[in-house]
Design a protein around this motif. Structure first.
Motif, PDB file in Angstrom:
ATOM      1  N   TRP A  95       0.867  -1.178   0.000  1.00 59.24           N
ATOM      2  CA  TRP A  95       0.000   0.000   0.000  1.00 59.24           C
ATOM      3  C   TRP A  95       0.900   1.222   0.000  1.00 59.24           C
ATOM      4  O   TRP A  95       2.041   1.173   0.427  1.00 59.24           O
ATOM      5  CB  TRP A  95      -0.953   0.015   1.196  1.00 59.24           C
ATOM      6  CG  TRP A  95      -0.252   0.013   2.516  1.00 59.24           C
ATOM      7  CD1 TRP A  95       0.266  -1.064   3.161  1.00 59.24           C
ATOM      8  CD2 TRP A  95       0.054   1.140   3.333  1.00 59.24           C
ATOM      9  NE1 TRP A  95       0.869  -0.689   4.321  1.00 59.24           N
ATOM     10  CE2 TRP A  95       0.748   0.666   4.468  1.00 59.24           C
ATOM     11  CE3 TRP A  95      -0.197   2.516   3.229  1.00 59.24           C
ATOM     12  CZ2 TRP A  95       1.197   1.508   5.469  1.00 59.24           C
ATOM     13  CZ3 TRP A  95       0.251   3.349   4.235  1.00 59.24           C
ATOM     14  CH2 TRP A  95       0.935   2.836   5.347  1.00 59.24           C
ATOM     15  N   ILE A  96       0.363   2.314  -0.493  1.00 60.96           N
ATOM     16  CA  ILE A  96       1.159   3.538  -0.585  1.00 60.96           C
ATOM     17  C   ILE A  96       0.730   4.475   0.540  1.00 60.96           C
ATOM     18  O   ILE A  96      -0.440   4.851   0.624  1.00 60.96           O
ATOM     19  CB  ILE A  96       0.975   4.224  -1.949  1.00 60.96           C
ATOM     20  CG1 ILE A  96       1.465   3.288  -3.054  1.00 60.96           C
ATOM     21  CG2 ILE A  96       1.691   5.561  -2.004  1.00 60.96           C
ATOM     22  CD1 ILE A  96       1.239   3.809  -4.447  1.00 60.96           C
ATOM     23  N   PRO A  97       1.656   4.869   1.422  1.00 55.23           N
ATOM     24  CA  PRO A  97       1.285   5.771   2.513  1.00 55.23           C
ATOM     25  C   PRO A  97       0.900   7.156   1.996  1.00 55.23           C
ATOM     26  O   PRO A  97       1.405   7.603   0.976  1.00 55.23           O
ATOM     27  CB  PRO A  97       2.558   5.832   3.369  1.00 55.23           C
ATOM     28  CG  PRO A  97       3.657   5.444   2.447  1.00 55.23           C
ATOM     29  CD  PRO A  97       3.063   4.507   1.428  1.00 55.23           C
ATOM     30  N   ASN A  98       0.005   7.804   2.700  1.00 53.33           N
ATOM     31  CA  ASN A  98      -0.455   9.135   2.309  1.00 53.33           C
ATOM     32  C   ASN A  98       0.511  10.181   2.867  1.00 53.33           C
ATOM     33  O   ASN A  98       0.255  10.796   3.887  1.00 53.33           O
ATOM     34  CB  ASN A  98      -1.875   9.355   2.821  1.00 53.33           C
ATOM     35  CG  ASN A  98      -2.448  10.667   2.334  1.00 53.33           C
ATOM     36  OD1 ASN A  98      -1.901  11.291   1.424  1.00 53.33           O
ATOM     37  ND2 ASN A  98      -3.542  11.098   2.934  1.00 53.33           N
ATOM     38  N   THR A  99       1.630  10.350   2.182  1.00 53.46           N
ATOM     39  CA  THR A  99       2.642  11.301   2.650  1.00 53.46           C
ATOM     40  C   THR A  99       2.988  12.297   1.553  1.00 53.46           C
ATOM     41  O   THR A  99       4.145  12.636   1.348  1.00 53.46           O
ATOM     42  CB  THR A  99       3.913  10.559   3.106  1.00 53.46           C
ATOM     43  OG1 THR A  99       4.367   9.740   2.025  1.00 53.46           O
ATOM     44  CG2 THR A  99       3.672   9.716   4.328  1.00 53.46           C
ATOM     45  N   GLY A 100       1.985  12.729   0.821  1.00 52.21           N
ATOM     46  CA  GLY A 100       2.218  13.733  -0.213  1.00 52.21           C
ATOM     47  C   GLY A 100       2.963  13.161  -1.406  1.00 52.21           C
ATOM     48  O   GLY A 100       2.896  11.969  -1.698  1.00 52.21           O
ATOM     49  N   ASP A 101       3.682  14.029  -2.086  1.00 47.15           N
ATOM     50  CA  ASP A 101       4.375  13.653  -3.313  1.00 47.15           C
ATOM     51  C   ASP A 101       5.400  12.542  -3.107  1.00 47.15           C
ATOM     52  O   ASP A 101       5.665  11.762  -3.995  1.00 47.15           O
ATOM     53  CB  ASP A 101       5.070  14.881  -3.914  1.00 47.15           C
ATOM     54  CG  ASP A 101       5.708  14.561  -5.252  1.00 47.15           C
ATOM     55  OD1 ASP A 101       5.046  13.934  -6.092  1.00 47.15           O
ATOM     56  OD2 ASP A 101       6.886  14.908  -5.442  1.00 47.15           O
ATOM     57  N   TRP A 104       4.490   7.887  -2.855  1.00 44.49           N
ATOM     58  CA  TRP A 104       4.656   6.889  -3.910  1.00 44.49           C
ATOM     59  C   TRP A 104       6.127   6.632  -4.199  1.00 44.49           C
ATOM     60  O   TRP A 104       6.514   5.518  -4.534  1.00 44.49           O
ATOM     61  CB  TRP A 104       3.894   7.301  -5.173  1.00 44.49           C
ATOM     62  CG  TRP A 104       4.379   8.553  -5.835  1.00 44.49           C
ATOM     63  CD1 TRP A 104       3.993   9.829  -5.556  1.00 44.49           C
ATOM     64  CD2 TRP A 104       5.336   8.648  -6.892  1.00 44.49           C
ATOM     65  NE1 TRP A 104       4.651  10.715  -6.369  1.00 44.49           N
ATOM     66  CE2 TRP A 104       5.486  10.027  -7.204  1.00 44.49           C
ATOM     67  CE3 TRP A 104       6.087   7.707  -7.601  1.00 44.49           C
ATOM     68  CZ2 TRP A 104       6.347  10.478  -8.192  1.00 44.49           C
ATOM     69  CZ3 TRP A 104       6.943   8.166  -8.600  1.00 44.49           C
ATOM     70  CH2 TRP A 104       7.070   9.524  -8.879  1.00 44.49           C
ATOM     71  N   ARG A 105       6.959   7.637  -4.028  1.00 44.12           N
ATOM     72  CA  ARG A 105       8.396   7.439  -4.263  1.00 44.12           C
ATOM     73  C   ARG A 105       8.985   6.502  -3.199  1.00 44.12           C
ATOM     74  O   ARG A 105       9.790   5.627  -3.517  1.00 44.12           O
ATOM     75  CB  ARG A 105       9.127   8.770  -4.285  1.00 44.12           C
ATOM     76  CG  ARG A 105       8.765   9.629  -5.498  1.00 44.12           C
ATOM     77  CD  ARG A 105       9.575  10.911  -5.527  1.00 44.12           C
ATOM     78  NE  ARG A 105       9.105  11.857  -6.512  1.00 44.12           N
ATOM     79  CZ  ARG A 105       9.535  11.910  -7.777  1.00 44.12           C
ATOM     80  NH1 ARG A 105      10.425  11.058  -8.212  1.00 44.12           N
ATOM     81  NH2 ARG A 105       9.066  12.827  -8.592  1.00 44.12           N
TER      82      ARG A 105
END
Length: 197
Positions: A95-101, A104-105
């Protein structure tokens, strides 16, 4: 673009693995997938991101059938289903954490970690016994069996001489003999992937 890469990788992965070895292809796909994940995490343009995503798809598409085959071939008959389900269940872990730009990196940089696992597979996982036998490499196949017996604390037993598996033309999968199995596998695969995406 990732799905295009996966389709191409899946179509080629099993074919290449039957020629050069499952272990070789499995290790190579981990390297391809890991490097492309790192490249995508550091992408500087949409074109670079798409190219990296295509390569990720190639590696992942080729890895999935080869990994399933290895798990199936290495697992005892009574545990084969459970082991394959466990392998397939790891899809749900990502899953991709919700940490801005950078969220996803970071997820993609974590996706580059299979590069380390590729080293482990090259060193510690033997080649598929079926593959070795299909190539007439009986001594290496016997060594692979001994490796698993030793790892499981089992006393070595004499291995019976395997009989060669018949070659099956792809067209036969859609003939009377195999059509029900082919339909069941395709249906299961469709709904498995439908639920993933």
């Amino acid at each position: 673009i990732g799905f295009v890469g996966m389709a191409i990788g899946a179509a080629l992965g099993g074919f290449v693995a039957d020629r050069v070895g499952r272990k070789t292809v499995f290790s190579a796909t981990l390297v391809i997938f890991g490097l492309a994940n790192g490249g995508m995490a550091l992408s500087w343009s949409l074109a670079a991101l798409l190219i990296a995503r295509l390569i990720i798809g190639l590696g992942l598409g080729a890895e999935l059938p080869v990994a399933s085959t290895l798990v199936s071939e290495f697992s005892p008959t009574k545990q084969r289903g459970r082991m394959t389900v466990l392998l397939e269940s790891f899809w749900a872990v990502g899953w991709i954490p919700n940490t801005g730009d950078w969220g996803w990196r970071w997820a993609l940089l974590i996706g580059a970690l299979p590069l380390l696992y590729a080293i482990v597979t090259r060193v510690h996982i033997p080649e598929s016994v079926r593959f070795l036998e299909s190539k007439g490499r009986e001594d290496e196949a016997e060594q692979a069996v001994r490796y698993f017996e030793q790892a499981g604390g089992i006393e070595p037993v004499a291995s019976p001489k395997g009989k060669p598996l018949p070659k099956i033309n792809t067209r036969e999968l859609f003939g009377k003999k195999f059509i029900s199995r082919t339909a069941a596998i395709c249906t299961t695969g469709f709904f498995l992937n439908f639920s993933y995406y």
